[in-house]
Design a protein around this motif. Structure first.
Motif, PDB file in Angstrom:
ATOM      1  N   ARG A 256       0.859  -1.182   0.000  1.00 56.55           N
ATOM      2  CA  ARG A 256       0.000   0.000   0.000  1.00 56.55           C
ATOM      3  C   ARG A 256       0.899   1.236   0.000  1.00 56.55           C
ATOM      4  O   ARG A 256       1.700   1.439   0.916  1.00 56.55           O
ATOM      5  CB  ARG A 256      -0.913   0.009   1.222  1.00 56.55           C
ATOM      6  N   THR A 257       0.777   2.045  -1.057  1.00 56.25           N
ATOM      7  CA  THR A 257       1.550   3.268  -1.198  1.00 56.25           C
ATOM      8  C   THR A 257       0.612   4.459  -1.101  1.00 56.25           C
ATOM      9  O   THR A 257      -0.367   4.543  -1.856  1.00 56.25           O
ATOM     10  CB  THR A 257       2.273   3.305  -2.557  1.00 56.25           C
ATOM     11  N   VAL A 258       0.882   5.373  -0.169  1.00 56.98           N
ATOM     12  CA  VAL A 258       0.053   6.563   0.009  1.00 56.98           C
ATOM     13  C   VAL A 258       0.815   7.772  -0.518  1.00 56.98           C
ATOM     14  O   VAL A 258       1.944   8.039  -0.098  1.00 56.98           O
ATOM     15  CB  VAL A 258      -0.338   6.761   1.480  1.00 56.98           C
ATOM     16  N   HIS A 259       0.186   8.475  -1.456  1.00 55.57           N
ATOM     17  CA  HIS A 259       0.755   9.700  -2.021  1.00 55.57           C
ATOM     18  C   HIS A 259       0.035  10.898  -1.398  1.00 55.57           C
ATOM     19  O   HIS A 259      -1.199  11.012  -1.509  1.00 55.57           O
ATOM     20  CB  HIS A 259       0.558   9.735  -3.538  1.00 55.57           C
TER      21      HIS A 259
ATOM     22  N   SER B 268      -4.845  13.260  -0.757  1.00 59.58           N
ATOM     23  CA  SER B 268      -4.082  12.022  -0.579  1.00 59.58           C
ATOM     24  C   SER B 268      -4.796  10.871  -1.279  1.00 59.58           C
ATOM     25  O   SER B 268      -6.033  10.793  -1.296  1.00 59.58           O
ATOM     26  CB  SER B 268      -3.915  11.687   0.907  1.00 59.58           C
ATOM     27  N   VAL B 269      -3.986   9.978  -1.833  1.00 61.84           N
ATOM     28  CA  VAL B 269      -4.526   8.826  -2.537  1.00 61.84           C
ATOM     29  C   VAL B 269      -3.647   7.622  -2.228  1.00 61.84           C
ATOM     30  O   VAL B 269      -2.438   7.749  -2.053  1.00 61.84           O
ATOM     31  CB  VAL B 269      -4.580   9.097  -4.066  1.00 61.84           C
TER      32      VAL B 269
ATOM     33  N   ARG C 156      -9.226  15.792  -3.900  1.00 63.64           N
ATOM     34  CA  ARG C 156      -9.501  15.330  -5.260  1.00 63.64           C
ATOM     35  C   ARG C 156      -8.173  15.348  -6.016  1.00 63.64           C
ATOM     36  O   ARG C 156      -7.622  16.429  -6.288  1.00 63.64           O
ATOM     37  CB  ARG C 156     -10.543  16.249  -5.906  1.00 63.64           C
ATOM     38  N   VAL C 157      -7.650  14.184  -6.319  1.00 66.00           N
ATOM     39  CA  VAL C 157      -6.275  14.049  -6.792  1.00 66.00           C
ATOM     40  C   VAL C 157      -6.253  13.647  -8.268  1.00 66.00           C
ATOM     41  O   VAL C 157      -6.756  12.576  -8.633  1.00 66.00           O
ATOM     42  CB  VAL C 157      -5.502  13.010  -5.961  1.00 66.00           C
TER      43      VAL C 157
ATOM     44  N   VAL D  15      -9.330  11.039  -8.756  1.00 62.59           N
ATOM     45  CA  VAL D  15      -9.892  10.230  -7.680  1.00 62.59           C
ATOM     46  C   VAL D  15     -10.246  11.146  -6.516  1.00 62.59           C
ATOM     47  O   VAL D  15      -9.404  11.891  -6.013  1.00 62.59           O
ATOM     48  CB  VAL D  15      -8.896   9.145  -7.213  1.00 62.59           C
ATOM     49  N   SER D  16     -11.504  11.090  -6.112  1.00 59.81           N
ATOM     50  CA  SER D  16     -11.979  11.882  -4.973  1.00 59.81           C
ATOM     51  C   SER D  16     -12.003  11.024  -3.719  1.00 59.81           C
ATOM     52  O   SER D  16     -11.983   9.787  -3.777  1.00 59.81           O
ATOM     53  CB  SER D  16     -13.384  12.415  -5.265  1.00 59.81           C
TER      54      SER D  16
END
Length: 593
Positions: free
Chosen positions: A73-76, A82-83, A118-119, A177-178
């Motif tokens: 799992r990678t969180v940006h 954040s996504v 919202r990314v 992606v929201s």
């Protein structure tokens, strides 16, 4: 500039391996099996294929594996929000326990979840089969997926509810992606002339894969020191296992250099008998001995009947012997480090330690294996002992697989002694062909030779090769295999000489004086020697320093640059994680082998 080796996380379905960077790019995947051709090979050349999913504007990145799994799992974290991107190679639906990897569907899952804000995201998919030599035709399919076809490869890229469009040689797709929204993608491999690519529902398949890994880990217990590190290393070893045969690959990659711009770039995607034996101990410590039957069956079947020829050093994952080495001249290599090699020329070498490694593994697990051994296992042990008895006096290439000339390597002779010493102990279970009296006499001859010819007064140590003053970290194995106690004056002097002369920053130990970097396994050997020498506090402090060299998701490559701390060599490296497990167990149970 290619990312540092430590930027890569490892995905596995126990059939194949993939590497994904902190930037969200899958830069390595060989979908047929670990040692098959890559479809993504940017790890070794920017033009050799990749699949990236990441925010259009980079930000802070944090990563972790779901506990007990190789599900990443990678969180940006970006200015827009954040996504999370969760990546895994799918398990067969419903697979549990030791079924993990037996029938993997060859599907790479990538699930994107909006966490906050919202990314804006971008997908860039450029498959290049056959180590980047092929650019496939891309076909848009009516359901919005894209089919890639080239050579013997078929790849089907799908996005749930997303229509993907193909350019000439790649797919680029921008999406947003929201918070609370999920967009899932899957990429399925199939042979060009076989069954069609599997079609999985990515979110459900992801959950099922997590459950498969968790169920596997639940059957494997370790409650000793440094439990979290040991359990994770055991998971990595499981991920390096080709489940259909039980073979364990030395590493998931080929040709990552031991020195940037150097030429010691080798293919480690095969199974070495030496590594197999060490893996057996690590799995016994950190997993469960039930896996022993399958691993020993693989070894006996791969070796076959033993004659006068040297026992093969390594095999393909299903027991293949012919692993001819050749260069992929079209690839630039990692950080322009050529050559890029496929195959491994060491398969032709004589390495006299190998029979001892295998017999030692049998001896360590003999209680689990029962009062009588399977006939093939019994025959294998006797034949290995007989070969050692007739060949121990010959020179060889040694455990570091020198590519120059045969020599009388100290560690090889020690493992010849190990082979016969442990065969004598196993003799009551080996049947009528066992010859313990003769084996014991030859073992004593080997021991006397090592004590006489292996010691060098000038170095004050047991050295790499008979008659040489050159130090070698492989001398640290002597106490670990009970050849000499670590408290023996000459052994104490050897340990001190290795630490003083071959030691470099943060507890790292080089293999020899000109080795450019610290070799992780040797560093953990030193930990074990210090425990056996009665210095547990110093051993523990050294263990903790060496352990800090894992990357952010707990992976070790083969070596560590002592100046920069950069990981070097193929990754993840089985021996490095085996070393960690063995050292932690030695700290937990000093008297237990």
């Amino acid at each position: 500039m290619q990312p540092p080796v430590s930027d890569y996380a490892f995905l596995s379905d126990c059939r194949s391996g993939a590497l994904v960077g902190r930037d969200g790019s899958v830069d390595w995947w060989c979908p047929t099996r670990f040692d098959g051709p890559s479809v993504f090979g940017r790890l070794l050349d920017p033009r050799a294929g990749h699949w990236r999913i990441a925010p259009t504007r980079p930000g802070r990145v944090e990563r972790h594996y779901h506990p007990g799994t190789l599900v990443l799992r990678t969180v940006h974290h970006t200015e827009q929000g954040s996504v999370a991107v969760t990546d895994t190679l799918a398990a067969e639906p419903g697979a549990r326990g030791h079924e993990l990897g037996r029938n993997s569907p060859a599907v790479l899952l990538r699930v994107v979840e909006g966490l906050t804000g919202r990314v804006p995201m971008r997908l860039d998919y450029a498959p290049r089969p056959e180590y980047g030599q092929l650019t496939p035709y891309l076909h848009e399919v009516l359901d919005g997926s894209v089919l890639a076809a080239a050579g013997r490869v078929t790849l089907l890229l799908r996005g749930g509810g997303v229509t993907l469009r193909a350019d000439h040689d790649r797919v680029r797709h921008d999406f947003t992606v929201s918070a609370g929204e999920t967009v899932a993608f899957d990429l399925a491999y199939a042979p060009a002339y076989g069954h069609p690519p599997a079609r999985l529902e990515p979110v459900a398949a992801l959950a099922d894969t997590v459950a498969a890994w968790e169920a596997f880990r639940e059957t494997h217990r370790y409650d000793g020191e440094y439990a979290d590190l040991v359990r994770h290393s055991a998971t990595v070893l499981t991920g390096l296992t080709y489940a259909r045969s039980g073979a364990v690959v030395a590493a998931a990659t080929t040709s990552l250099p031991e020195r940037i711009s150097g030429d010691r770039n080798y293919d480690y995607r095969y199974s070495w008998l030496r590594d197999f034996a060490m893996t057996m101990r690590a799995l016994w410590v950190a997993a469960c001995p039930e896996e022993a039957d399958r691993l020993f069956a693989w070894a006996a079947r791969s070796i076959g009947r033993i004659g006068a020829a040297p026992v093969p050093v390594l095999f393909g994952l299903e027991g293949e012997r012919y692993l001819a080495e050749h260069d992929l001249e079209h690839l630039r290599g990692y950080a322009d480090s050529r050559p890029v090699r496929v195959g491994n020329g060491a398969w032709r070498q004589r390495q006299l330690d190998v029979p001892g490694e295998v017999i030692l593994a049998v001896w360590r697990l003999h209680e689990y294996l029962g009062e009588t051994f399977a006939p093939e296992l019994r025959e294998m042990v006797v034949d290995l002992a007989e070969q050692v008895a007739s060949t121990w006096h010959l020179p060889d290439r040694g455990i570091w697989e020198a590519r120059d000339a045969d020599r009388h390597h100290l560690s090889s002779k020690v493992f010849c002694w190990v082979a016969l010493d442990r065969a004598v102990a196993l003799a009551p279970r080996l049947g009528e062909r066992a010859d313990p009296s003769r084996w014991a006499a030859i073992a004593e001859e080997i021991r006397a030779t090592v004590l006489r010819d292996g010691w060098n007064e000038e170095a004050g140590a047991y050295t790499a090769v008979f008659g040489s003053a050159e130090l070698d970290a492989s001398a640290l194995v002597l106490p670990l295999v009970r050849f000499l106690p670590a408290t023996d004056p000459r052994m104490r002097s050897t340990i001190a000489a290795v630490e003083r002369t071959l030691g470099v920053g943060d507890g790292l130990v080089r293999r020899w004086s000109s080795d450019p970097a610290g070799f992780v396994m040797c560093s953990f050997w030193l930990v074990e020697c210090l425990v056996l020498a009665g210095e547990p506090d110093r051993a523990r402090e050294l263990f903790e320093r060496v352990s800090t060299h894992v990357n952010d998701v707990g992976l070790f490559s083969e070596q560590i640059d002592p100046t920069t701390g950069a990981q070097l060599g193929n990754t993840p490296q089985a021996l490095s994680h085996i070393g960690l497990i063995s050292a932690a167990w030695r700290l937990t149970e000093p008297s237990t082998d």
